[in-house]
Write an enzyme that holds these catalytic residues in place. Sequence first.
Site, short mmCIF file in Angstrom:
data_model
loop_
_atom_site.label_atom_id
_atom_site.label_comp_id
_atom_site.label_asym_id
_atom_site.label_seq_id
_atom_site.Cartn_x
_atom_site.Cartn_y
_atom_site.Cartn_z
N CYS A 4 0.94 -1.19 0.05
CA CYS A 4 0.05 -0.26 -0.03
C CYS A 4 0.94 1.33 0.04
O CYS A 4 2.11 1.09 0.12
CB CYS A 4 -0.91 -0.06 1.44
SG CYS A 4 -1.84 -1.31 1.56
N GLY A 31 -0.70 1.07 -5.19
CA GLY A 31 -2.17 0.21 -5.03
C GLY A 31 -2.99 0.92 -5.91
O GLY A 31 -3.26 2.22 -5.80
N ASN A 49 0.59 0.46 6.15
CA ASN A 49 1.37 -0.40 4.93
C ASN A 49 2.21 -1.41 5.74
O ASN A 49 2.90 -1.12 6.39
CB ASN A 49 2.19 0.44 4.09
CG ASN A 49 3.18 0.00 3.14
OD1 ASN A 49 4.13 0.47 2.78
ND2 ASN A 49 2.67 -1.31 2.72
N GLY A 50 1.68 -2.70 5.46
CA GLY A 50 2.64 -3.87 5.99
C GLY A 50 1.72 -4.98 6.39
O GLY A 50 0.40 -4.86 6.06
N TYR A 99 11.06 -3.13 -7.58
CA TYR A 99 9.65 -3.04 -8.38
C TYR A 99 8.74 -2.06 -7.79
O TYR A 99 8.26 -1.31 -8.27
CB TYR A 99 9.22 -4.41 -8.14
CG TYR A 99 7.66 -4.53 -8.80
CD1 TYR A 99 7.45 -4.61 -10.09
CD2 TYR A 99 6.54 -4.45 -8.10
CE1 TYR A 99 6.29 -4.55 -10.83
CE2 TYR A 99 5.12 -4.58 -8.60
CZ TYR A 99 5.23 -4.52 -9.80
OH TYR A 99 4.09 -4.59 -10.44
#
Length: 500
Positions: free
Chosen positions: A27, A56, A130-131, A273
């Site tokens: 995210c 996202g 995020n995670g 990426y």
Amino acid sequence: MSGNNINKTDLIDDVNVVEEDVLKEECGVFGIYNNNDDLEVGKLTYYGLYALQHRGQESCGIAVTDDTVVKQYKDMGLVPEVFSPDILEKLTGNIAVGHVRYSTAGGSMRQNAQPLVSRYLKGALTISHNGNLVNAYEIREQFEKEGFIFQTTIDSEVLALVIARERVKNDSIEEAVAKMMDIVEGSYSLLVMSPKKLIGCRDPYGFRPLVIGKIDNSYVLASESCALDAVGAKFIRDVEPGEIVIIDENGMRSDKRRCKTKDTALCIFEYIYFARSDSYIDGVSVYESRKAAGRQLAIEHPVDGDLVIGVPDSGIDAAIGYAEQSGIPYGLGLVKNRYIGRTFISPTQSAREDGVKVKLNALRQSVEGKRVIMIDDSIVRGTTVARLVKILRDAGAKEVHMRISSPPFLWPCYYGTDVPSKDKLIACKYPIEEIAKVVGVDSLGYLGTENLHNIAKGSKCGFCDACFTGRYPTPVPKHVNEEELENAPEIRKSPKFTIC
């Protein structure tokens, strides 16, 4: 409201209930605390999320507060699709947090979008996360035994409940966040919005990035520095692993008591990426790290060719590095439809396959009759690569050689990257020579694990490369399938945590 005549602005809530998030995702988070008179925090958050859209593309949301009430809006879709000017006009306040996300299969629905807004004894609590936590299951189980009712199956709700519970027992929201960090384990770059404060924290391993920026006297927190550029904020620094940053009307201060308590382990795939090329993470340019990976690939896996091409977008930088090192010309070989999102982060396999059909096409004038060296960041299942190879051959490519700017995926990820189970990873099924035959290339080479960390020289953090090596920085979740971790170099189960 009924029928098709729904005014989207009517869906903005003065929130008094718990909203949902989704498990296991990659995210982007963005937050701003306004200490100026002229900043429109809702609109700035919109631009910040737009810059983080690559992290996202399934859903997004913004929540704002003016010290008395929290307003939020979230929905499925891309940032410009979800937020109209009318909606943004209503998202006014002095603090805002936002979120973009994608989900794994089964979690694609509006109520799973973030930010997650809760109401409890001390008022409103809003988080953007995020995670992924490795001990969420155990913590949830303990809460349930005490009579708590969960509205979701996601670990962000666990975070919210732990913080809320600790806030009731402590004098400040920042101390509650600190106590949360002693209870949960795993990856989290987290934004917490209370009525009067914006708090950012990064887990002690530093799995996910988080940066600090400034607009005059106002502060911005974001997953990547490219979001700071989008809103005209000056980059200040990265949030350190284990650090808690507190922003209020008096400015910014930090709590570093939990820094340097763990060996840092930033996800190396951020450089390969996830992050945008123009971002800097922990002091290292993402663009330069990808070029370095390409140069190393040319050294490890040279091949005679006429043209080096990159798979848009994250393969392009590595392709430039490969071309520079090898002396083989770089050129455009695949043209991307800019209106199609990343196929890797589509929730289902069928969506990924359909997306490739309309996402990329070969530039015949460039590849026809050529020995093409195609660079990409990874091969997961192999479906996308096989289709790209066919596209190039149909356009007249004489040979197609594949080079991958990361090692083979061999292990599942428990920290928020959607790496599927081993039975779906092509590198777990075949040796490299067989993978080349399966996807239809003349030769295939991956970046060696021994050189993986060298692509981001100068980073302030160490790296997590567990999806390539099986070396997990933390204990793995207790409920995982043992067969998934067969022959892993190091297996540790997450310990029981007591919520006092």
